[in-house]
Design an enzyme around this catalytic site. Structure first.
Site, PDB file in Angstrom:
ATOM      1  N   ARG A   1       0.860  -1.179   0.000  1.00  0.00           N
ATOM      2  CA  ARG A   1       0.000   0.000   0.000  1.00  0.00           C
ATOM      3  C   ARG A   1       0.904   1.240   0.000  1.00  0.00           C
ATOM      4  O   ARG A   1       1.997   1.213   0.569  1.00  0.00           O
ATOM      5  CB  ARG A   1      -0.902   0.027   1.249  1.00  0.00           C
ATOM      6  CG  ARG A   1      -2.015  -1.006   1.240  1.00  0.00           C
ATOM      7  CD  ARG A   1      -3.119  -0.676   0.247  1.00  0.00           C
ATOM      8  NE  ARG A   1      -4.222  -1.624   0.269  1.00  0.00           N
ATOM      9  CZ  ARG A   1      -4.416  -2.590  -0.638  1.00  0.00           C
ATOM     10  NH1 ARG A   1      -3.597  -2.751  -1.660  1.00  0.00           N
ATOM     11  NH2 ARG A   1      -5.461  -3.399  -0.545  1.00  0.00           N
TER      12      ARG A   1
ATOM     13  N   HIS B   1      -2.003   0.826  -9.751  1.00  0.00           N
ATOM     14  CA  HIS B   1      -2.602  -0.188  -8.874  1.00  0.00           C
ATOM     15  C   HIS B   1      -3.186  -1.348  -9.700  1.00  0.00           C
ATOM     16  O   HIS B   1      -4.389  -1.628  -9.649  1.00  0.00           O
ATOM     17  CB  HIS B   1      -3.677   0.437  -7.970  1.00  0.00           C
ATOM     18  CG  HIS B   1      -3.964  -0.388  -6.746  1.00  0.00           C
ATOM     19  ND1 HIS B   1      -4.290   0.143  -5.522  1.00  0.00           N
ATOM     20  CD2 HIS B   1      -3.973  -1.731  -6.561  1.00  0.00           C
ATOM     21  CE1 HIS B   1      -4.496  -0.827  -4.643  1.00  0.00           C
ATOM     22  NE2 HIS B   1      -4.309  -1.989  -5.254  1.00  0.00           N
TER      23      HIS B   1
HETATM   24  P1  NAP Z   1      -1.341 -11.973   4.142  1.00  0.00           P
HETATM   25  O1  NAP Z   1      -1.476 -13.353   3.616  1.00  0.00           O
HETATM   26  O2  NAP Z   1      -2.179 -11.535   5.277  1.00  0.00           O
HETATM   27  O3  NAP Z   1       0.201 -11.792   4.513  1.00  0.00           O
HETATM   28  C1  NAP Z   1       0.672 -10.674   5.173  1.00  0.00           C
HETATM   29  C2  NAP Z   1       2.136 -10.886   5.545  1.00  0.00           C
HETATM   30  O4  NAP Z   1       2.632  -9.671   6.124  1.00  0.00           O
HETATM   31  C3  NAP Z   1       2.312 -11.988   6.602  1.00  0.00           C
HETATM   32  O5  NAP Z   1       3.485 -12.735   6.332  1.00  0.00           O
HETATM   33  C4  NAP Z   1       2.490 -11.184   7.894  1.00  0.00           C
HETATM   34  O6  NAP Z   1       3.282 -11.806   8.890  1.00  0.00           O
HETATM   35  C5  NAP Z   1       3.233  -9.962   7.372  1.00  0.00           C
HETATM   36  N1  NAP Z   1       3.093  -8.856   8.305  1.00  0.00           N
HETATM   37  C6  NAP Z   1       1.959  -8.247   8.736  1.00  0.00           C
HETATM   38  N2  NAP Z   1       2.255  -7.287   9.646  1.00  0.00           N
HETATM   39  C7  NAP Z   1       3.587  -7.315   9.798  1.00  0.00           C
HETATM   40  C8  NAP Z   1       4.491  -6.594  10.627  1.00  0.00           C
HETATM   41  N3  NAP Z   1       4.076  -5.660  11.481  1.00  0.00           N
HETATM   42  N4  NAP Z   1       5.811  -6.886  10.545  1.00  0.00           N
HETATM   43  C9  NAP Z   1       6.251  -7.855   9.705  1.00  0.00           C
HETATM   44  N5  NAP Z   1       5.444  -8.586   8.890  1.00  0.00           N
HETATM   45  C10 NAP Z   1       4.127  -8.309   8.946  1.00  0.00           C
HETATM   46  O7  NAP Z   1      -1.578 -10.910   2.974  1.00  0.00           O
HETATM   47  P2  NAP Z   1      -1.475 -11.125   1.392  1.00  0.00           P
HETATM   48  O8  NAP Z   1      -2.704 -11.788   0.894  1.00  0.00           O
HETATM   49  O9  NAP Z   1      -0.166 -11.731   1.091  1.00  0.00           O
HETATM   50  O10 NAP Z   1      -1.538  -9.603   0.873  1.00  0.00           O
HETATM   51  C11 NAP Z   1      -0.589  -8.653   1.279  1.00  0.00           C
HETATM   52  C12 NAP Z   1      -0.995  -7.253   0.843  1.00  0.00           C
HETATM   53  O11 NAP Z   1      -0.803  -7.105  -0.567  1.00  0.00           O
HETATM   54  C13 NAP Z   1      -2.468  -6.897   1.013  1.00  0.00           C
HETATM   55  O12 NAP Z   1      -2.776  -6.577   2.349  1.00  0.00           O
HETATM   56  C14 NAP Z   1      -2.592  -5.686   0.098  1.00  0.00           C
HETATM   57  O13 NAP Z   1      -2.260  -4.513   0.811  1.00  0.00           O
HETATM   58  C15 NAP Z   1      -1.524  -5.947  -0.966  1.00  0.00           C
HETATM   59  N6  NAP Z   1      -2.131  -6.204  -2.291  1.00  0.00           N
HETATM   60  C16 NAP Z   1      -1.835  -5.357  -3.318  1.00  0.00           C
HETATM   61  C17 NAP Z   1      -2.348  -5.588  -4.576  1.00  0.00           C
HETATM   62  C18 NAP Z   1      -1.997  -4.715  -5.738  1.00  0.00           C
HETATM   63  O14 NAP Z   1      -2.594  -4.837  -6.804  1.00  0.00           O
HETATM   64  N7  NAP Z   1      -1.017  -3.851  -5.599  1.00  0.00           N
HETATM   65  C19 NAP Z   1      -3.191  -6.698  -4.797  1.00  0.00           C
HETATM   66  C20 NAP Z   1      -3.475  -7.535  -3.736  1.00  0.00           C
HETATM   67  C21 NAP Z   1      -2.932  -7.274  -2.473  1.00  0.00           C
HETATM   68  P3  NAP Z   1       2.823 -13.188   9.591  1.00  0.00           P
HETATM   69  O15 NAP Z   1       2.969 -14.239   8.505  1.00  0.00           O
HETATM   70  O16 NAP Z   1       3.796 -13.369  10.678  1.00  0.00           O
HETATM   71  O17 NAP Z   1       1.402 -13.003  10.028  1.00  0.00           O
HETATM   72  C1  GLV Z   2      -5.775  -4.937  -4.111  1.00  0.00           C
HETATM   73  O1  GLV Z   2      -5.073  -4.029  -3.831  1.00  0.00           O
HETATM   74  C2  GLV Z   2      -6.195  -5.943  -3.193  1.00  0.00           C
HETATM   75  O2  GLV Z   2      -6.049  -5.749  -1.975  1.00  0.00           O
HETATM   76  O3  GLV Z   2      -6.714  -6.983  -3.647  1.00  0.00           O
END
Ligand code: NAP
Ligand code: GLV
Length: 317
Positions: free
Chosen positions: A232, A280
């Site tokens: 983000r 994005h």
């Molecule tokens: P997820 O499965 O919830 O994974 C989040 C990861 O971040 C986990 O490994 C978590 O650690 C780690 N984390 C959270 N807080 C932390 C902290 N304070 N310090 C260190 N590590 C931390 O999420 P995801 O599905 O992979 O998605 C991640 C993010 O990608 C979304 O929240 C969104 O913001 C972004 N996103 C962007 C797009 C785009 O098009 N640009 C699309 C989709 C998503 P733990 O494993 O220890 O819990």
């Molecule tokens: C996009 O940013 C998502 O969170 O899926």
């Protein structure tokens, strides 16, 4: 749950793009006919609504939908829901769409390769008809650090390993992932950053991660490192990033997400020669695969099983 029609056991309110809504409404009508699908803002009796499927919920939904039990985010992230304002009895579920995972892996591979092969420098040189060969290193010598080893971070890590890069990661809790060094917590952040030639931010936005990439943490990256932000916009302190690029401490930044979207046309990121902006688009929710993921979760809910992607409201992700 619905009281009037005995055949309806659950009411879902959808708020989002029309085409996706029609697609998912048809899917539910076919596979779970006991679910009644409503499309915002056409709701006769708001007290009937059990579940909300949305990116941004309707204003004051907490008061207006008194029997709401679940909010499904149509995206992987949930920061847009303002988690502290979600009533404690409401479950929040993020979207675990294989289409998002595939899109993110592709985007991270593409971005890392573009940095690794100096694409931005060659595009800039093209514009000046300049012939200059830059030195390169092998993928095996390029160290990529992934912040966030969740659903998307781990998939991206595998995609990068398949291209031959050295990959390591950082998460909140200790983790063990095959073929990579894993770091965790604030105590190991500096060590993690110091070995990241290319840093990929795939963190969720929470109070703990907001502004995590700032003057101090950017200074821990090796001289000439580059950044890819697909988490983000608010993860990065914008001026600190620009300063680190101008001082040539950092080489490139590929930015897909911004504190304010759309990015203002006058924003300095657009014209900066070391920055590549994308609007994005790293990973877009895919109607077909995401519809299946939603359907499977609603089925789990009806079976009293745990849903996939349940958010920990106190952690914020
Ligand atoms: P997820 O499965 O919830 O994974 C989040 C990861 O971040 C986990 O490994 C978590 O650690 C780690 N984390 C959270 N807080 C932390 C902290 N304070 N310090 C260190 N590590 C931390 O999420 P995801 O599905 O992979 O998605 C991640 C993010 O990608 C979304 O929240 C969104 O913001 C972004 N996103 C962007 C797009 C785009 O098009 N640009 C699309 C989709 C998503 P733990 O494993 O220890 O819990
Ligand atoms: C996009 O940013 C998502 O969170 O899926």
């Amino acid at each position: 749950m619905a009281k009037g029609n005995p055949e309806v056991t659950l009411n879902i309110l959808y708020r989002g793009p029309v085409e996706r809504g029609h697609n998912w409404q048809d899917l539910f009508a076919h596979h779970l006919p006991q679910v009644k699908w409503h499309t915002w803002p056409n709701v006769k009796d708001k007290a009937e609504i059990d579940m909300l499927v949305c990116w941004i919920p309707p204003r004051e939904y907490q008061q207006d939908y008194p029997n709401l039990k679940v909010i499904f985010s149509v995206g992987a992230g949930v920061d847009q829901l303002n988690i502290p304002s979600v009533p404690q009895h409401v479950q929040v579920v993020r979207m675990l769409d294989p289409g998002i995972q595939q899109g993110m892996t592709e985007f991270v591979q593409m971005s890392v390769l573009n940095i690794h092969r100096d694409t931005l420098a060659y595009v800039n040189m093209n514009q000046q008809s300049q012939w200059q060969q830059l030195p390169g290193v092998s993928t095996a010598k390029r160290r990529v650090g992934i912040m966030g080893l969740g659903n998307l971070g781990q998939a991206a890590a595998v995609g990068l390993q398949n291209l031959g890069f050295q990959v390591h990661g950082w998460s909140r809790n200790p983790k063990s992932v095959a073929n990579m060094s894993c770091f965790h917590g604030n105590a190991q952040l500096q060590t993690f950053l110091q070995r990241s030639d290319i840093l990929v931010c795939l963190l969720p936005l929470t109070d703990e991660t907001r502004s995590i990439l700032n003057q101090q943490t950017l200074s821990y990256l090796p001289q000439g490192a580059s950044i890819i932000n697909v988490g983000r916009g608010e993860h990065i302190v914008e001026q600190d990033l620009i300063d680190a690029l101008n001082e040539q401490h950092l080489r490139y930044a590929i930015l897909d997400v911004f504190a304010k979207e759309p990015l203002d046309t006058q924003h300095p990121f657009w014209q900066h020669p070391q920055i590549w902006v994308t609007p994005h688009v790293a990973a877009i929710t895919q109607n077909d695969s995401a519809g299946q993921a939603l359907l499977a979760n609603v089925q789990r809910y009806l079976n009293n099983e745990a849903m996939a992607g349940l958010v920990n409201l106190s952690a914020g992700y």
